[in-house]
Design an enzyme around this catalytic site. Sequence first.
Site, PDB file in Angstrom:
ATOM      1  N   ASN A  35       0.800  -1.233   0.000  1.00  0.00           N
ATOM      2  CA  ASN A  35       0.000   0.000   0.000  1.00  0.00           C
ATOM      3  C   ASN A  35       0.828   1.277   0.000  1.00  0.00           C
ATOM      4  O   ASN A  35       0.348   2.318  -0.461  1.00  0.00           O
ATOM      5  CB  ASN A  35      -0.913  -0.029   1.239  1.00  0.00           C
ATOM      6  CG  ASN A  35      -1.553   1.305   1.503  1.00  0.00           C
ATOM      7  OD1 ASN A  35      -2.519   1.677   0.842  1.00  0.00           O
ATOM      8  ND2 ASN A  35      -1.001   2.058   2.447  1.00  0.00           N
ATOM      9  N   TYR A  53       3.249  10.283 -10.508  1.00  0.00           N
ATOM     10  CA  TYR A  53       2.295   9.457  -9.743  1.00  0.00           C
ATOM     11  C   TYR A  53       1.452   8.586 -10.684  1.00  0.00           C
ATOM     12  O   TYR A  53       1.310   7.375 -10.475  1.00  0.00           O
ATOM     13  CB  TYR A  53       1.396  10.380  -8.917  1.00  0.00           C
ATOM     14  CG  TYR A  53       0.404   9.659  -8.033  1.00  0.00           C
ATOM     15  CD1 TYR A  53       0.786   9.165  -6.788  1.00  0.00           C
ATOM     16  CD2 TYR A  53      -0.915   9.460  -8.444  1.00  0.00           C
ATOM     17  CE1 TYR A  53      -0.118   8.500  -5.977  1.00  0.00           C
ATOM     18  CE2 TYR A  53      -1.827   8.801  -7.638  1.00  0.00           C
ATOM     19  CZ  TYR A  53      -1.429   8.328  -6.406  1.00  0.00           C
ATOM     20  OH  TYR A  53      -2.326   7.667  -5.607  1.00  0.00           O
ATOM     21  N   LYS A  74       1.267   4.436 -11.020  1.00  0.00           N
ATOM     22  CA  LYS A  74       0.047   3.624 -10.870  1.00  0.00           C
ATOM     23  C   LYS A  74      -0.244   2.842 -12.155  1.00  0.00           C
ATOM     24  O   LYS A  74      -0.724   1.706 -12.101  1.00  0.00           O
ATOM     25  CB  LYS A  74      -1.131   4.514 -10.473  1.00  0.00           C
ATOM     26  CG  LYS A  74      -0.960   5.186  -9.105  1.00  0.00           C
ATOM     27  CD  LYS A  74      -0.836   4.168  -7.966  1.00  0.00           C
ATOM     28  CE  LYS A  74      -0.727   4.833  -6.613  1.00  0.00           C
ATOM     29  NZ  LYS A  74      -0.639   3.860  -5.487  1.00  0.00           N
TER      30      LYS A  74
HETATM   31  C1  BGC Z   1      -4.666  10.308  -5.203  1.00  0.00           C
HETATM   32  C2  BGC Z   1      -5.541  11.367  -4.564  1.00  0.00           C
HETATM   33  C3  BGC Z   1      -6.688  11.736  -5.472  1.00  0.00           C
HETATM   34  C4  BGC Z   1      -7.419  10.509  -5.992  1.00  0.00           C
HETATM   35  C5  BGC Z   1      -8.476  10.848  -7.036  1.00  0.00           C
HETATM   36  C6  BGC Z   1      -5.542   9.135  -5.593  1.00  0.00           C
HETATM   37  O1  BGC Z   1      -4.788   8.105  -6.132  1.00  0.00           O
HETATM   38  O2  BGC Z   1      -3.652   9.898  -4.288  1.00  0.00           O
HETATM   39  O3  BGC Z   1      -4.753  12.513  -4.275  1.00  0.00           O
HETATM   40  O4  BGC Z   1      -7.619  12.552  -4.776  1.00  0.00           O
HETATM   41  O5  BGC Z   1      -6.497   9.602  -6.548  1.00  0.00           O
HETATM   42  O6  BGC Z   1      -8.011  11.738  -8.008  1.00  0.00           O
END
Ligand code: BGC
Length: 266
Positions: A92, A164, A168
């Site tokens: 996680n 980010y 993912k």
């Molecule tokens: C992020 C959040 C965001 C959400 C929806 C998550 O993966 O960490 O910051 O609010 O996605 O956009």
Amino acid sequence: MHKPLEGQIALVTGASSGIGFGVAQALADAGASVAINYHSHGAPADKLAADIEQCGGHAFAIGANVANESEIDAMFDAVTQRFGTIDIVVANSGLQKDAPFADMTLDDWHTVMNVNLAGQFLTAQRAVREFLRRGPRPVSKALGKIICMSSVHEIIPWAGHVNYAASKGGIQMMMKSLAQEVAPQRIRVNSIAPGAIRTPINKEAWDSEDALQKLLKLVPYGRIGEVDDIGRAAVWLASDESDYVVGTTLFVDGGMTLYPGFAGNG
Ligand code: BGC
């Protein structure tokens, strides 16, 4: 109360706050013994472990940086010494280092990739090794379960968050390729892709009424998610209830991935 994870042992990384904290609590409520990993904030992890123990469960907090191989090894050793083995691993740990693309530093890139992607690689790899080492256990139909914490941003592009979203997107294919590889050994690997969940990582998206209203335009179901929404999904994915679920991403997002901008448009 039916406890679907009774007798099982879980490790949750990044569990001193946010989604990891909620998942660790939910797994413990479902009967699992839980190792609560933290990186820099030991106190809330210790407190969660103490609360779980006080309610008759079994838990302890363990520090480790998931991006560091020797720290991961030491953590798995500590968990197997304490609880004997591991049945459920929730990879996680994750962070954001947001910046407009033109300003994003290589350090911002590497930090996010190291924790979010390499950290999950190392965590899942040690889990697979431990499942194979100890063989089947009567507590679970699968040899072991791995849950990768992904995000809606494994499929929704996200300007200003290129590192980010890339991490993912990487988790999506890492999870599926790993699931394909280890399913014959009866190891189940799946992801949860949370949408907007009320945690410290996205505080500025919900802590004022204005921000919250703006955020809710992206959520057809009309509410922000809570960590318990993810906790319940994790319990199900870790339990025999989902024994035929292999290599799937479970979106828990109030419909964020339904492209709500297209409702009445396009
Ligand atoms: C992020 C959040 C965001 C959400 C929806 C998550 O993966 O960490 O910051 O609010 O996605 O956009």
